[in-house]
Design a protein around this motif. Structure first.
Motif, PDB file in Angstrom:
ATOM      1  N   ALA A  53       0.828  -1.218   0.000  1.00 52.00           N
ATOM      2  CA  ALA A  53       0.000   0.000   0.000  1.00 52.00           C
ATOM      3  C   ALA A  53       0.858   1.262   0.000  1.00 52.00           C
ATOM      4  CB  ALA A  53      -0.916  -0.005   1.223  1.00 52.00           C
ATOM      5  N   TRP A  54       2.076   1.158   0.443  1.00 55.79           N
ATOM      6  CA  TRP A  54       3.077   2.209   0.541  1.00 55.79           C
ATOM      7  C   TRP A  54       2.627   3.338   1.458  1.00 55.79           C
ATOM      8  CZ3 TRP A  54       7.675   1.049   0.543  1.00 55.79           C
ATOM      9  CH2 TRP A  54       8.728   1.957   0.337  1.00 55.79           C
ATOM     10  N   PHE A  55       3.327   4.463   1.439  1.00 54.92           N
ATOM     11  CA  PHE A  55       3.261   5.410   2.547  1.00 54.92           C
ATOM     12  C   PHE A  55       1.894   6.075   2.734  1.00 54.92           C
ATOM     13  CE2 PHE A  55       3.928   9.687   4.377  1.00 54.92           C
ATOM     14  CZ  PHE A  55       4.369   9.298   5.635  1.00 54.92           C
ATOM     15  N   PHE A  56       1.336   6.692   1.719  1.00 60.04           N
ATOM     16  CA  PHE A  56       0.134   7.514   1.911  1.00 60.04           C
ATOM     17  C   PHE A  56      -1.102   6.659   2.184  1.00 60.04           C
ATOM     18  CE2 PHE A  56       2.984  10.371  -0.448  1.00 60.04           C
ATOM     19  CZ  PHE A  56       3.013  11.428   0.460  1.00 60.04           C
ATOM     20  N   TRP A  57      -1.240   5.536   1.473  1.00 55.37           N
ATOM     21  CA  TRP A  57      -2.360   4.644   1.751  1.00 55.37           C
ATOM     22  C   TRP A  57      -2.216   4.024   3.138  1.00 55.37           C
ATOM     23  CZ3 TRP A  57      -6.820   4.164  -0.858  1.00 55.37           C
ATOM     24  CH2 TRP A  57      -6.860   4.627  -2.184  1.00 55.37           C
ATOM     25  N   SER A  58      -0.987   3.684   3.510  1.00 53.10           N
ATOM     26  CA  SER A  58      -0.738   3.123   4.840  1.00 53.10           C
ATOM     27  C   SER A  58      -1.049   4.142   5.927  1.00 53.10           C
ATOM     28  CB  SER A  58       0.718   2.666   4.968  1.00 53.10           C
ATOM     29  OG  SER A  58       1.002   1.645   4.038  1.00 53.10           O
ATOM     30  N   LEU A  59      -0.716   5.387   5.651  1.00 53.02           N
ATOM     31  CA  LEU A  59      -1.018   6.467   6.594  1.00 53.02           C
ATOM     32  C   LEU A  59      -2.527   6.563   6.820  1.00 53.02           C
ATOM     33  CD1 LEU A  59       0.299   8.732   8.248  1.00 53.02           C
ATOM     34  CD2 LEU A  59       0.048  10.229   6.267  1.00 53.02           C
ATOM     35  N   ALA A  60      -3.301   6.454   5.736  1.00 56.74           N
ATOM     36  CA  ALA A  60      -4.767   6.489   5.840  1.00 56.74           C
ATOM     37  C   ALA A  60      -5.274   5.322   6.682  1.00 56.74           C
ATOM     38  CB  ALA A  60      -5.391   6.453   4.447  1.00 56.74           C
ATOM     39  N   ALA A  61      -4.700   4.115   6.475  1.00 61.34           N
ATOM     40  CA  ALA A  61      -5.103   2.929   7.247  1.00 61.34           C
ATOM     41  C   ALA A  61      -4.787   3.106   8.724  1.00 61.34           C
ATOM     42  CB  ALA A  61      -4.403   1.686   6.699  1.00 61.34           C
ATOM     43  N   LEU A  62      -3.620   3.681   9.027  1.00 65.44           N
ATOM     44  CA  LEU A  62      -3.230   3.905  10.417  1.00 65.44           C
ATOM     45  C   LEU A  62      -4.165   4.895  11.112  1.00 65.44           C
ATOM     46  CD1 LEU A  62       0.682   4.124  10.475  1.00 65.44           C
ATOM     47  CD2 LEU A  62      -0.744   2.527  11.750  1.00 65.44           C
ATOM     48  N   VAL A  63      -4.475   6.005  10.432  1.00 70.46           N
ATOM     49  CA  VAL A  63      -5.341   7.035  11.026  1.00 70.46           C
ATOM     50  C   VAL A  63      -6.746   6.474  11.261  1.00 70.46           C
ATOM     51  CG1 VAL A  63      -6.452   9.277  10.644  1.00 70.46           C
ATOM     52  CG2 VAL A  63      -4.019   8.972  10.095  1.00 70.46           C
ATOM     53  N   PHE A  64      -7.269   5.731  10.280  1.00 71.97           N
ATOM     54  CA  PHE A  64      -8.603   5.136  10.425  1.00 71.97           C
ATOM     55  C   PHE A  64      -8.619   4.144  11.591  1.00 71.97           C
ATOM     56  CE2 PHE A  64     -11.528   1.605   9.245  1.00 71.97           C
ATOM     57  CZ  PHE A  64     -12.722   2.292   9.427  1.00 71.97           C
ATOM     58  N   ILE A  83       0.271   9.721  20.593  1.00 72.97           N
ATOM     59  CA  ILE A  83       1.729   9.572  20.637  1.00 72.97           C
ATOM     60  C   ILE A  83       2.146   8.335  19.839  1.00 72.97           C
ATOM     61  CG2 ILE A  83       3.656   8.953  22.161  1.00 72.97           C
ATOM     62  CD1 ILE A  83       2.353  10.805  24.279  1.00 72.97           C
ATOM     63  N   ALA A  84       1.418   7.232  20.041  1.00 68.80           N
ATOM     64  CA  ALA A  84       1.720   6.004  19.293  1.00 68.80           C
ATOM     65  C   ALA A  84       1.547   6.225  17.791  1.00 68.80           C
ATOM     66  CB  ALA A  84       0.812   4.866  19.765  1.00 68.80           C
ATOM     67  N   LEU A  85       0.461   6.881  17.403  1.00 68.76           N
ATOM     68  CA  LEU A  85       0.226   7.166  15.981  1.00 68.76           C
ATOM     69  C   LEU A  85       1.361   8.003  15.402  1.00 68.76           C
ATOM     70  CD1 LEU A  85      -1.643   7.158  13.462  1.00 68.76           C
ATOM     71  CD2 LEU A  85      -2.740   9.208  14.401  1.00 68.76           C
ATOM     72  N   GLY A  86       1.781   9.040  16.130  1.00 72.47           N
ATOM     73  CA  GLY A  86       2.870   9.904  15.663  1.00 72.47           C
ATOM     74  C   GLY A  86       4.168   9.135  15.473  1.00 72.47           C
ATOM     75  N   LEU A  87       4.485   8.253  16.426  1.00 73.61           N
ATOM     76  CA  LEU A  87       5.722   7.472  16.327  1.00 73.61           C
ATOM     77  C   LEU A  87       5.663   6.459  15.189  1.00 73.61           C
ATOM     78  CD1 LEU A  87       6.686   6.849  20.061  1.00 73.61           C
ATOM     79  CD2 LEU A  87       7.480   8.624  18.521  1.00 73.61           C
ATOM     80  N   TYR A  88       4.476   5.900  14.942  1.00 77.91           N
ATOM     81  CA  TYR A  88       4.331   4.975  13.809  1.00 77.91           C
ATOM     82  C   TYR A  88       4.545   5.696  12.481  1.00 77.91           C
ATOM     83  CZ  TYR A  88       2.339   1.414  16.925  1.00 77.91           C
ATOM     84  OH  TYR A  88       2.145   0.487  17.910  1.00 77.91           O
ATOM     85  N   VAL A  89       4.034   6.922  12.378  1.00 78.29           N
ATOM     86  CA  VAL A  89       4.213   7.703  11.144  1.00 78.29           C
ATOM     87  C   VAL A  89       5.700   8.000  10.929  1.00 78.29           C
ATOM     88  CG1 VAL A  89       3.714   9.900   9.995  1.00 78.29           C
ATOM     89  CG2 VAL A  89       1.892   8.699  11.228  1.00 78.29           C
ATOM     90  N   ILE A  90       6.396   8.374  12.014  1.00 75.72           N
ATOM     91  CA  ILE A  90       7.839   8.633  11.927  1.00 75.72           C
ATOM     92  C   ILE A  90       8.581   7.365  11.497  1.00 75.72           C
ATOM     93  CG2 ILE A  90       9.911   9.197  13.279  1.00 75.72           C
ATOM     94  CD1 ILE A  90       8.104  11.027  14.991  1.00 75.72           C
ATOM     95  N   TRP A  91       8.167   6.219  12.038  1.00 69.49           N
ATOM     96  CA  TRP A  91       8.791   4.937  11.697  1.00 69.49           C
ATOM     97  C   TRP A  91       8.599   4.603  10.219  1.00 69.49           C
ATOM     98  CZ3 TRP A  91      12.322   1.620  12.202  1.00 69.49           C
ATOM     99  CH2 TRP A  91      12.178   0.255  12.007  1.00 69.49           C
ATOM    100  N   LEU A  92       7.377   4.824   9.705  1.00 63.34           N
ATOM    101  CA  LEU A  92       7.127   4.583   8.282  1.00 63.34           C
ATOM    102  C   LEU A  92       7.947   5.532   7.416  1.00 63.34           C
ATOM    103  CD1 LEU A  92       3.278   3.893   7.960  1.00 63.34           C
ATOM    104  CD2 LEU A  92       5.159   2.267   8.096  1.00 63.34           C
TER     105      LEU A  92
END
Length: 414
Positions: free
Chosen positions: A39-50, A235-244
């Protein structure tokens, strides 16, 4: 004359935020870049936020139901009283399964990362044996006492936080925009691989067993607990985004296919990052961080499983009683780690499947039953019946996605 208050002061919100954030963030984050590479970065970001949105609200639904009971009432009490013994049995089995499968996952992960760490020092040590010895060391600490686990966890967590910021500060400095945006591929497809990421996202936002603990900690203070859940999950969401950003900005998309084919374990990902960055100091930081991440997750999960099984089988807190509990806690996943040492990704996926029950489906049902019986006088999650329906659909949908992927009915990035 005003009577002097003898009540204890309300604990700081920081403690609750750290409990939630510390519970969520662990070795499971290493699975995210691998399973999200399609899914790569932007689609994965959408999945994480949802997923973050749904998991935050399912936790709030547990809080809504819990506020109608005295502080100290557990998930087990709520489920049994509001949903009956049948749902309580299903919920209990799902919790036990998740804790067992995560214990196995961390034995697999610890074996691979210790094998990689010693390999960096020129020492050849089998991954199976490394995982077994690490599991025995953790079993000994857990057998000693909860205090021993607490002290060891505090040390490991402090080291993990320090190495996290050092590692990711360095990783972000090496991000290549062309790699992150995947400019090297012509007409890449991302959307077909989106559904596959959801069970892993769900498994990466598990904290729901801590909601009753927070009510015991703060008392019936919904505003404080809501802020703990909100900020801890953010905080967890932010760190996951940084990790991706740090991984997908450094490792080309096509390289993740080889990482997944090798089992997607932590050592393979760390090795791939080291090869791309060609930085000895950053490689050392990555290795140290991954060791601490596995250790902190391992300690937390196994303590939860240990306490759950001690309560389930009625073992006392004597050395002999704790030895019995330790044996049934560690023996099954240790055997699994010896037989299938590279099952980290599969284990995290199955944990996501079982976690849909107690982290999404049951919370929604608890909120609905609680409103019928009590009317939710202290706090009610916004959104009414549509929000409950969304969380139910989210939980059932995650379970279906995992089942479909198990039968190879969903596209795989390869």
């Amino acid at each position: 004359m005003t009577a002097l208050s003898t009540s204890r002061p309300t604990p700081s919100i920081l403690g609750g935020v750290m409990i939630i954030g510390g519970t969520i963030i662990g070795a499971g984050m290493f699975s995210l870049p691998v399973v999200m590479s399609g899914a790569w970065f932007f689609w994965s970001l959408a999945a994480l936020v949802f997923t973050w949105f749904c998991m935050l609200h399912s936790g709030l639904m547990i809080l809504e139901a819990n506020l109608n009971y005295p502080p100290g009432a557990s998930f087990d009490t709520l489920t049994k009283d509001l949903l009956g013994r049948g749902w309580n049995l299903v919920n209990g089995l799902s919790i036990a399964f998740v804790l067992y499968i995560l214990t196995y996952a961390y034995i697999s992960a610890s074996g691979s990362i210790i094998h990689h760490t010693l390999g960096e020092m020129g020492v050849v040590f089998p991954a199976r044996m490394a995982g077994l010895l690490f599991a025995l060391a953790v079993a000994f600490i857990v057998w000693l006492s909860t205090r021993a686990v607490s002290r060891m966890t505090a040390i490991v967590l402090g080291a993990k936080v320090i190495t996290f910021f050092l590692t990711f500060g360095s990783l972000l400095g090496h991000v290549e925009p062309g790699t992150l945006l995947n400019l090297s591929e012509e007409s890449p497809r991302y959307a077909p691989y989106l559904l596959m990421t959801l069970p892993f996202c769900l498994a990466s936002f598990g904290y729901h067993g801590n909601v009753p603990s927070l009510m015991k900690y703060y008392g019936r203070e919904p505003k404080l607990i809501i802020r703990c859940l909100l900020w801890g999950t953010l905080i967890a969401l932010g760190l996951y985004v940084i990790w991706l950003l740090g991984t997908m900005g450094n490792i080309p998309r096509q390289d993740f296919i080889g990482i997944a084919q090798k089992g997607g374990n932590i050592d393979v990902l760390v090795q791939a990052l080291s090869g791309v960055l060609n930085s000895r100091s950053l490689n050392l930081l990555l290795v140290i961080f991954s060791n601490f991440a596995v250790a902190s997750s391992f300690l937390g999960v196994t303590l939860g499983l240990f306490d759950y099984l001690a309560d389930l089988f009625g073992f006392d807190d004597s050395p002999l009683g704790r030895l019995k509990t330790a044996l049934i806690t560690f023996l099954p996943p240790m055997v699994g780690g010896l037989l299938w040492p590279n099952g980290f990704l599969y284990a995290i996926g199955y944990a996501g499947l079982a976690a849909t029950i107690w982290a999404a489906i049951v919370p929604a049902l608890l909120a609905r039953a609680s409103r019928k019986r009590f009317g939710s006088p202290r706090f009610r999650v916004w959104g009414g019946k549509p929000m409950i329906a969304l969380i139910l659909v989210f939980g059932v949908g995650n379970a279906l996605v995992h089942i479909f992927s198990s039968f190879n009915l969903l596209p795989v990035f390869q």
